[in-house]
Design a protein around this motif. Structure first.
Motif, PDB file in Angstrom:
ATOM      1  N   PRO A 250      67.027 -60.794 -76.484  1.00 32.67           N
ATOM      2  CA  PRO A 250      68.368 -61.316 -76.774  1.00 32.67           C
ATOM      3  C   PRO A 250      68.974 -60.587 -77.965  1.00 32.67           C
ATOM      4  O   PRO A 250      68.267 -60.134 -78.860  1.00 32.67           O
ATOM      5  CB  PRO A 250      68.102 -62.788 -77.092  1.00 32.67           C
ATOM      6  N   ALA A 251      70.296 -60.471 -77.975  1.00 35.13           N
ATOM      7  CA  ALA A 251      70.963 -59.827 -79.115  1.00 35.13           C
ATOM      8  C   ALA A 251      70.804 -60.662 -80.376  1.00 35.13           C
ATOM      9  O   ALA A 251      70.729 -60.131 -81.484  1.00 35.13           O
ATOM     10  CB  ALA A 251      72.441 -59.616 -78.791  1.00 35.13           C
ATOM     11  N   TYR A 252      70.739 -61.974 -80.213  1.00 35.73           N
ATOM     12  CA  TYR A 252      70.571 -62.884 -81.341  1.00 35.73           C
ATOM     13  C   TYR A 252      69.116 -63.342 -81.387  1.00 35.73           C
ATOM     14  O   TYR A 252      68.648 -64.077 -80.535  1.00 35.73           O
ATOM     15  CB  TYR A 252      71.502 -64.092 -81.188  1.00 35.73           C
ATOM     16  N   ALA A 253      68.375 -62.832 -82.370  1.00 30.16           N
ATOM     17  CA  ALA A 253      66.952 -63.159 -82.518  1.00 30.16           C
ATOM     18  C   ALA A 253      66.685 -63.459 -83.994  1.00 30.16           C
ATOM     19  O   ALA A 253      66.460 -62.540 -84.786  1.00 30.16           O
ATOM     20  CB  ALA A 253      66.081 -62.012 -82.027  1.00 30.16           C
ATOM     21  N   PRO A 254      66.745 -64.719 -84.415  1.00 29.86           N
ATOM     22  CA  PRO A 254      66.648 -65.073 -85.835  1.00 29.86           C
ATOM     23  C   PRO A 254      65.415 -64.545 -86.543  1.00 29.86           C
ATOM     24  O   PRO A 254      65.451 -64.282 -87.745  1.00 29.86           O
ATOM     25  CB  PRO A 254      66.656 -66.611 -85.814  1.00 29.86           C
ATOM     26  N   GLY A 255      64.301 -64.362 -85.817  1.00 35.27           N
ATOM     27  CA  GLY A 255      63.110 -63.813 -86.445  1.00 35.27           C
ATOM     28  C   GLY A 255      63.307 -62.387 -86.930  1.00 35.27           C
ATOM     29  O   GLY A 255      62.634 -61.940 -87.862  1.00 35.27           O
ATOM     30  N   TYR A 256      64.223 -61.670 -86.295  1.00 35.34           N
ATOM     31  CA  TYR A 256      64.626 -60.326 -86.700  1.00 35.34           C
ATOM     32  C   TYR A 256      65.972 -60.509 -87.403  1.00 35.34           C
ATOM     33  O   TYR A 256      67.025 -60.533 -86.786  1.00 35.34           O
ATOM     34  CB  TYR A 256      64.727 -59.439 -85.456  1.00 35.34           C
TER      35      TYR A 256
END
Length: 247
Positions: free
Chosen positions: A23-29
């Motif tokens: 996914p474009a949105y990946a909070p871990g990154y």
């Protein structure tokens, strides 16, 4: 020219598997939080001729050491060879159907053996190497092969977490057969224990996707008493495409 336009417009790309790409949105990154798109993606299902053709790099003039990072940034006052493990990085650029992509531009950039980039904003405490610039480029041959001679980059810490380290990697940009197929990715080295610990890698749900970014040791292409060789094939478009972190 009209015939070329017709051939280009007849091409169609295999649709990406969005469940395979991260996914474009990946909070871990953490970087992805700010740069993930807030609007719907633009489809290339009906691309124009300009998106399916060129540029043509066959007449691009290359320097004698553009693909040799051991020689293309030697200190003029104190010439020497870069510090680190000498390696050969090679492979093929292929299209979505497994056909070679000839005469396309492949560019790469990397940290030095200590894990530091030659960039004014890189403040890592590892020293710069006066004989290593960390950038190179080449054109693929008739069968889609490319080759670089360089130094294996070192891992380095980054601010994603308290004790987060990037695995050793080389950034790669390849144009492919057209503007719409340009790919920017990174190459890891097989067996690196930092790969599964990396927050960028952890955005992938499929180990096969990670494998597309992992170079394989190739002893047959190594140079005895000189350099190990790593093969990294790149697929520039379609369902078999090498993973690109922002897609």
């Amino acid at each position: 020219m009209q015939d070329n336009n017709k051939r280009a417009l007849n091409k169609r790309y295999v649709e990406r598997d969005r469940d395979w790409h991260p996914p474009a949105y990946a909070p871990g990154y953490k970087t992805s939080v700010a740069r993930s798109p807030s609007q719907a993606l633009v489809s290339l299902w009906n691309p124009t001729a300009s998106e399916l053709m060129g540029p043509d790099f066959r007449k691009l003039r290359m320097g004698p050491h553009d693909n040799d990072l051991l020689l293309n940034h030697r200190d003029a006052e104190k010439p020497g060879l870069p510090v680190g493990e000498r390696i050969i990085m090679f492979g093929r650029v292929l299209d979505q159907f497994g056909k070679p992509v000839p005469h396309t531009l492949v560019e790469m950039w990397q940290a030095n053996a200590g894990g530091r980039y030659r960039h004014k904003k890189d403040a890592y405490l590892a020293p710069l190497d006066p004989n290593f610039g960390g950038v190179g480029r080449c054109l693929t041959d008739e069968d889609g092969w490319y080759r670089f001679r360089t130094i294996k980059p070192g891992p380095y810490p980054w601010g994603n977490g308290i004790n987060t380290w990037r695995p050793a990697h080389i950034h790669v940009s390849v144009m492919g057969p057209a503007i719409s197929t340009r790919l920017i990715t990174q190459m890891y080295f097989e067996g690196d224990p930092l790969i599964p610990l990396c927050p960028i890698v952890q955005t992938l749900n499929d180990q096969e996707a990670v494998e597309t970014m992992t170079a394989r040791l190739d002893m047959a292409r190594s140079r005895p008493m000189d350099s190990l060789a790593y093969r990294f094939d790149i697929v520039v478009r379609g369902e078999l495409q090498t993973y690109f972190e922002n897609q």
